[in-house]
Design a protein around this motif. Structure first.
Motif, PDB file in Angstrom:
ATOM      1  N   PRO A   1       0.809  -1.231   0.000  1.00  0.00           N
ATOM      2  CA  PRO A   1       0.000   0.000   0.000  1.00  0.00           C
ATOM      3  C   PRO A   1       0.838   1.277   0.000  1.00  0.00           C
ATOM      4  N   LEU A   2       1.881   1.323   0.819  1.00  0.00           N
ATOM      5  CA  LEU A   2       2.711   2.525   0.862  1.00  0.00           C
ATOM      6  C   LEU A   2       3.455   2.728  -0.453  1.00  0.00           C
ATOM      7  N   ASN A   3       3.921   1.655  -1.062  1.00  0.00           N
ATOM      8  CA  ASN A   3       4.592   1.781  -2.359  1.00  0.00           C
ATOM      9  C   ASN A   3       3.632   2.225  -3.450  1.00  0.00           C
ATOM     10  N   SER A   4       2.410   1.722  -3.408  1.00  0.00           N
ATOM     11  CA  SER A   4       1.406   2.162  -4.390  1.00  0.00           C
ATOM     12  C   SER A   4       1.120   3.650  -4.229  1.00  0.00           C
ATOM     13  N   LEU A   5       1.005   4.087  -2.958  1.00  0.00           N
ATOM     14  CA  LEU A   5       0.773   5.504  -2.701  1.00  0.00           C
ATOM     15  C   LEU A   5       1.942   6.347  -3.199  1.00  0.00           C
ATOM     16  N   ALA A   6       3.174   5.895  -2.941  1.00  0.00           N
ATOM     17  CA  ALA A   6       4.356   6.638  -3.387  1.00  0.00           C
ATOM     18  C   ALA A   6       4.407   6.706  -4.915  1.00  0.00           C
ATOM     19  N   THR A   7       4.037   5.623  -5.571  1.00  0.00           N
ATOM     20  CA  THR A   7       4.037   5.626  -7.039  1.00  0.00           C
ATOM     21  C   THR A   7       3.013   6.618  -7.582  1.00  0.00           C
ATOM     22  N   LEU A   8       1.842   6.658  -6.946  1.00  0.00           N
ATOM     23  CA  LEU A   8       0.836   7.651  -7.344  1.00  0.00           C
ATOM     24  C   LEU A   8       1.399   9.059  -7.202  1.00  0.00           C
ATOM     25  N   GLY A   9       2.058   9.330  -6.077  1.00  0.00           N
ATOM     26  CA  GLY A   9       2.675  10.643  -5.876  1.00  0.00           C
ATOM     27  C   GLY A   9       3.738  10.944  -6.910  1.00  0.00           C
ATOM     28  N   GLY A  10       4.488   9.904  -7.326  1.00  0.00           N
ATOM     29  CA  GLY A  10       5.515  10.110  -8.339  1.00  0.00           C
ATOM     30  C   GLY A  10       4.927  10.566  -9.659  1.00  0.00           C
ATOM     31  N   PHE A  11       3.811   9.960 -10.057  1.00  0.00           N
ATOM     32  CA  PHE A  11       3.188  10.365 -11.316  1.00  0.00           C
ATOM     33  C   PHE A  11       2.538  11.747 -11.197  1.00  0.00           C
ATOM     34  N   ILE A  12       2.028  12.079 -10.010  1.00  0.00           N
ATOM     35  CA  ILE A  12       1.489  13.434  -9.823  1.00  0.00           C
ATOM     36  C   ILE A  12       2.607  14.460  -9.930  1.00  0.00           C
ATOM     37  N   PHE A  13       3.711  14.197  -9.226  1.00  0.00           N
ATOM     38  CA  PHE A  13       4.839  15.127  -9.253  1.00  0.00           C
ATOM     39  C   PHE A  13       5.421  15.230 -10.662  1.00  0.00           C
ATOM     40  N   GLY A  14       5.606  14.089 -11.325  1.00  0.00           N
ATOM     41  CA  GLY A  14       6.140  14.113 -12.684  1.00  0.00           C
ATOM     42  C   GLY A  14       5.212  14.810 -13.656  1.00  0.00           C
ATOM     43  N   GLY A  15       3.898  14.551 -13.525  1.00  0.00           N
ATOM     44  CA  GLY A  15       2.945  15.218 -14.406  1.00  0.00           C
ATOM     45  C   GLY A  15       2.917  16.713 -14.207  1.00  0.00           C
ATOM     46  N   ALA A  16       3.162  17.153 -12.972  1.00  0.00           N
ATOM     47  CA  ALA A  16       3.171  18.596 -12.705  1.00  0.00           C
ATOM     48  C   ALA A  16       4.261  19.305 -13.494  1.00  0.00           C
ATOM     49  N   GLN A  17       5.364  18.602 -13.742  1.00  0.00           N
ATOM     50  CA  GLN A  17       6.462  19.256 -14.456  1.00  0.00           C
ATOM     51  C   GLN A  17       6.118  19.501 -15.918  1.00  0.00           C
ATOM     52  N   VAL A  18       5.144  18.754 -16.442  1.00  0.00           N
ATOM     53  CA  VAL A  18       4.671  19.039 -17.794  1.00  0.00           C
ATOM     54  C   VAL A  18       4.093  20.451 -17.858  1.00  0.00           C
ATOM     55  N   LEU A  19       3.390  20.862 -16.777  1.00  0.00           N
ATOM     56  CA  LEU A  19       2.872  22.231 -16.717  1.00  0.00           C
ATOM     57  C   LEU A  19       4.000  23.247 -16.787  1.00  0.00           C
ATOM     58  N   LEU A  20       5.089  22.948 -16.094  1.00  0.00           N
ATOM     59  CA  LEU A  20       6.241  23.854 -16.111  1.00  0.00           C
ATOM     60  C   LEU A  20       6.761  24.040 -17.529  1.00  0.00           C
ATOM     61  N   PHE A  21       6.996  22.941 -18.223  1.00  0.00           N
ATOM     62  CA  PHE A  21       7.594  23.034 -19.550  1.00  0.00           C
ATOM     63  C   PHE A  21       6.641  23.690 -20.550  1.00  0.00           C
ATOM     64  N   LEU A  22       5.382  23.349 -20.481  1.00  0.00           N
ATOM     65  CA  LEU A  22       4.422  23.970 -21.389  1.00  0.00           C
ATOM     66  C   LEU A  22       4.302  25.464 -21.130  1.00  0.00           C
ATOM     67  N   ASN A  23       4.249  25.831 -19.865  1.00  0.00           N
ATOM     68  CA  ASN A  23       4.108  27.236 -19.497  1.00  0.00           C
ATOM     69  C   ASN A  23       5.292  28.055 -20.005  1.00  0.00           C
ATOM     70  N   LEU A  24       6.493  27.572 -19.735  1.00  0.00           N
ATOM     71  CA  LEU A  24       7.677  28.332 -20.121  1.00  0.00           C
ATOM     72  C   LEU A  24       7.865  28.335 -21.639  1.00  0.00           C
ATOM     73  N   PHE A  25       7.572  27.210 -22.285  1.00  0.00           N
ATOM     74  CA  PHE A  25       7.743  27.145 -23.747  1.00  0.00           C
ATOM     75  C   PHE A  25       6.795  28.106 -24.451  1.00  0.00           C
ATOM     76  N   LEU A  26       5.538  28.084 -24.037  1.00  0.00           N
ATOM     77  CA  LEU A  26       4.559  28.960 -24.691  1.00  0.00           C
ATOM     78  C   LEU A  26       4.792  30.420 -24.313  1.00  0.00           C
ATOM     79  N   SER A  27       5.190  30.668 -23.071  1.00  0.00           N
ATOM     80  CA  SER A  27       5.376  32.048 -22.619  1.00  0.00           C
ATOM     81  C   SER A  27       6.557  32.719 -23.300  1.00  0.00           C
ATOM     82  N   GLN A  28       7.628  31.975 -23.543  1.00  0.00           N
ATOM     83  CA  GLN A  28       8.780  32.625 -24.195  1.00  0.00           C
ATOM     84  C   GLN A  28       8.469  32.988 -25.635  1.00  0.00           C
ATOM     85  N   ARG A  29       7.369  32.427 -26.185  1.00  0.00           N
ATOM     86  CA  ARG A  29       6.949  32.787 -27.536  1.00  0.00           C
ATOM     87  C   ARG A  29       5.853  33.857 -27.529  1.00  0.00           C
ATOM     88  N   ARG A  30       4.884  33.725 -26.608  1.00  0.00           N
ATOM     89  CA  ARG A  30       3.692  34.581 -26.674  1.00  0.00           C
ATOM     90  C   ARG A  30       3.443  35.392 -25.417  1.00  0.00           C
TER      91      ARG A  30
END
Length: 812
Positions: free
Chosen positions: A459-488
């Motif tokens: 259970p704890l490993n499953s929870l940690a894995t869920l957190g890993g995908f949440i944290f990793g997915g959040a970084q997609v917001l970072l890259f999209l935000n900065l990529f689009l902002s430096q253009r527009r």
């Protein structure tokens, strides 16, 4: 040659590509560092998510054991060496010259070269997967590194990558130290320097002491694997030798990757609270104290190795002591926040989040100072959680704060604040879901590929894995935000945050030359920019200086192809050394891949020639704040700094010799293995060569061309004589079978240490040839003798090293 190379590059590469390949501008090099570090961050993150997927449920088979261990190892190495520090030094490259009032770093081409060595070293570590990547964990513990336990050559390629990244770090450290001591704007005393440059300066000093130790350790490891030497495969050396050498570097490395983030946070918080940092001088003093103490803490990583009781007590005290300076830093930041009306922009949110996560990581680290608790927790996921709360929670979150903070300055555009705040919230939640459950996995060993259902860890490993995908997915917001902002994104203006440090006085993005006039700093900290004919408040922008193509550009807008060519040559050379196949099973030795080695060597010679012939001048401002090295030229200070790192490097090699000798029951007697006559002859020859180097310098100072040529020729001839005596001794020892089990450690220590010294002698002889060629062309005799003086410093150092080696191997 330089002009021809530039025309060739124009024919091969379009202008935009050529700009990024050949740039020497500190801002563009900084952007290259940032983009590359973020790429490696994504690569390391993908490895981590795959590992977490494997551990999400019991008896999973996404990765087999060997591949899982490879992912663990390369993930750790990427994050430690190719993400955290390079991420921080991307900001340092771009921002620090602006914050101290300089137009570039002291040595622009060396700065570009450090980046390309970094990039190619990263390519090498990723390429190691082709050959069977290292699978031992990022600490590379001995004896698992021995060939019988790790037969794949991927570890050799990984070792070559680590050597290249260490060379990159050394070049960068020398460059920043000279810049920060010699190129501060007039009136910018060290007490006026912002906290972020101070954090980088402290980090640089730590790098100059820590990384030579690591370089020596990796060299010993590489030679053990490539040539069958015995340092880490012997009982006398083995695991304890590696632990001591590695952790002397490894524990300071924790603070090396942390201090830049702390300095960055110390810049961000005052900006968004509109209050100066509380006790800023105490924060700087605490960083210095923590840096010093960090070098006497390494033994706490060895509590479970059976070190003595006295050592255990000492390292317990120092482990607790090193936490005290960080208490001061955190208290200062909290005091700054008290009663402040903070603007909760994304940069401020990430800074505050980094402080909170760092506090959790720091508190849990204090538990490990207890010998009893360390024995219980050392190999568990508790340590994984503690480590990541420091490295990711404190450092990565702090560096992301810097990314949002300086993005408007770098691009001239604003990012989407709403998306950035969502990025913070999701990252913070995901991070804690990922790592906090690991504190509760007190009985789960780290570095295991799977586990049984009845362990209760699912259970704890499953929870940690869920957190890993949440944290990793959040970084997609970072890259999209900065990529689009430096253009527009909307234009940011020069100072969207109303910041107080000097970079915010410049347009966004910053022009190539940085400052129209170099500012001066008044006693009250006010910045002034002069425009008068004598520039009483600053010196004018140097519009023109010569670069390699003979055209008139500022060097800040100039380009040089040789940094990337030289780095690529080193990459080919070390790759050729690494990917050879075993030729002898006992002891294990490798046959290098000679075509790649030859290609690297030839390309290296060409690049050195082109680099030396390129007309690339760097203007040194005369009216700068340069205490305490006011009378020391930039190049000379750089050489002294480099030689200081070399002292540590050779000190560790000599220390390894003492370690194995004092742990050996028997050792060959004086004169029994190594000829005293040969040793004395080599000593006499090298000491004489120092005298001829002094005579060459004296001749240059009085303008005697013939005397200078004679001195350099004599120095070269004596160096060649030294190498001839050394080569004949090596051949004689080899033909008499000295390299056997009985003499394994004496031969190992002798061949590695004197061989490394011999490489330095060869390098000095190459310098002598270069100086001779220029002397024949009429240089160095009209007052420009500094190159002769700089060569002399290096040559005397090499001779002094031999003065220590001679008695160690021949007389004791």
């Amino acid at each position: 040659m330089a002009a021809q190379s530039d025309h060739m590059s124009q024919d091969i590469f379009p202008p935009r590509v050529r700009r990024w390949l050949f740039t020497t501008n500190h801002k563009e090099v900084g952007i290259l560092y940032l983009v590359t570090a973020l790429f490696f961050f994504v690569a390391a993150g993908l490895l981590a998510l795959t590992m977490r997927t494997q551990l999400s449920v019991p008896d999973n088979n996404v990765l087999n054991e060997g591949l899982y261990n490879q992912f663990v190892t390369v993930h750790g190495l990427l994050m430690i060496f190719w993400v955290l520090s390079p991420f921080a030094f991307g900001f340092a490259n771009y921002i620090i010259p602006l914050q101290i009032g300089a137009r570039d770093l002291a040595f622009p081409r060396l700065n570009a070269m450090s980046y390309w060595f970094y990039l190619f070293s990263g390519v090498a570590i990723i390429m190691s997967f082709i050959f069977g990547a290292p699978d031992l964990g990022w600490t590379l513990y001995s004896p698992q590194t021995a060939f019988q336990f790790t037969p794949t050559i991927g570890l050799n390629v990984g070792a070559a990558a680590l050597i290249l990244i260490t060379v990159s770090i050394t070049m960068s450290s020398v460059n920043f130290l000279v810049t920060m001591f010699k190129m501060r704007a007039p009136g910018m005393k060290l007490r006026n320097v912002p906290v972020f440059p101070w954090a980088i300066l402290v980090t640089i000093f730590m790098m100059l002491y820590a990384f030579p130790s690591f370089l020596a350790a990796v060299l010993l490891l590489y030679v053990d694997r490539a040539f069958g030497t015995f340092y880490f495969s012997s009982i006398q050396g083995g695991a304890l030798l590696w632990d001591n050498v590695f952790w002397f570097f490894g524990h300071p490395e924790v603070y090396i990757v942390l201090f830049p983030a702390i300095g960055l946070i110390a810049d961000v918080i005052p900006t968004f609270t509109r209050r100066p940092l509380y006790g800023s001088k105490y924060v700087i003093g605490s960083m210095i104290a923590a840096a010093v103490i960090s070098f006497i803490v390494w033994g706490h990583h060895m509590f479970v190795t059976g070190i003595g009781l006295t050592s255990t007590k000492l390292y317990t005290v120092t482990t607790i002591a090193v936490s005290l300076p960080f208490d001061v830093m955190v208290i200062a930041m909290i005091e700054t926040l008290i009663k402040a009306r903070i603007k909760l922009k994304a940069a401020a949110l990430f800074a505050l989040g980094a402080i909170a996560l760092f506090v959790i990581g720091g508190i849990t680290g204090v538990y490990l100072a207890s010998v009893a608790l360390d024995h219980a927790l050392r190999g568990t996921y508790f340590v994984v959680a503690h480590f990541h709360y420091i490295m990711v929670g404190g450092s990565i979150m702090g560096l992301i704060a810097g990314l949002y903070y300086w993005f408007p300055k770098i691009t001239g555009r604003m990012y989407n604040e709403t998306v950035a705040k969502i990025h913070f919230v999701v990252s913070f939640i995901g991070f804690n879901i990922l790592y906090f459950p690991m504190f509760l996995l007190l009985d789960m060993p780290r570095r295991i590929q799977t586990y049984a259902p009845d362990t209760g860890w699912g259970p704890l490993n499953s929870l940690a894995t869920l957190g890993g995908f949440i944290f990793g997915g959040a970084q997609v917001l970072l890259f999209l935000n900065l990529f689009l902002s430096q253009r527009r994104g909307p234009p940011s203006g020069p100072n969207p945050w109303d910041g107080w440090t000097l970079e915010w006085s410049l347009p966004s993005p910053v022009p190539a030359h940085d400052f129209d006039t170099i500012p001066t700093i008044a006693e009250d900290g006010t910045y002034r920019f002069g425009n008068g004919s004598n520039y009483p408040n600053g010196s004018a922008h140097l519009e023109h200086s010569k670069v390699g193509n003979g055209l008139s550009y500022s060097h800040l807008e100039g380009m040089s192809p040789w940094p990337i060519v030289m780095a690529f040559a080193a990459f080919l050379f070390f790759l050729g050394l690494s990917i050879g196949q075993p030729t002898s099973p006992n002891p294990v030795s490798f046959k290098p891949f000679w075509p790649l080695i030859a290609d690297g060597a030839i390309l290296g010679v060409i690049s050195l020639y082109g680099y030396s012939r390129e007309k690339f001048s760097v203007h040194e401002e005369s009216r700068v704040e340069s205490w305490p090295f006011r009378e020391v030229p930039n190049v000379k200070l750089g050489i002294w700094t480099f030689l200081g790192a070399e002292v540590i490097f050779f000190g560790v090699l000599i220390g390894a010799y003492f370690f194995v000798r004092t742990n050996s029951a028997t050792w060959p007697g004086v004169g029994e293995l190594f000829s005293i006559r040969n040793g004395f002859a080599m000593t006499l020859v090298l000491l004489t060569s120092s005298l001829t180097a002094i005579m060459a310098l004296a001749s240059a100072k009085i303008g005697s061309r013939n005397g200078l040529i004679a001195g350099l020729l004599a120095t070269f001839g004596l160096g060649a004589s030294f190498l001839y005596i050394k080569a004949t001794e090596w051949i004689e020892l080899g033909t008499h079978g000295v390299f056997n089990v009985a003499n394994g450690l004496p031969a190992t220590s002798y061949f590695i240490t004197t061989g490394t010294h011999g490489v330095h002698v060869v390098a000095g002889m190459c310098m002598t040839v270069y100086l001779l060629v220029n002397t024949v062309r009429g240089r160095y005799i009209k007052g420009d003798y500094h190159a002769i003086e700089h060569f002399g410093l290096y040559w005397h150092f090499v001779d002094i090293v031999w003065v220590f080696l001679f008695p160690l191997f021949y007389l004791i």
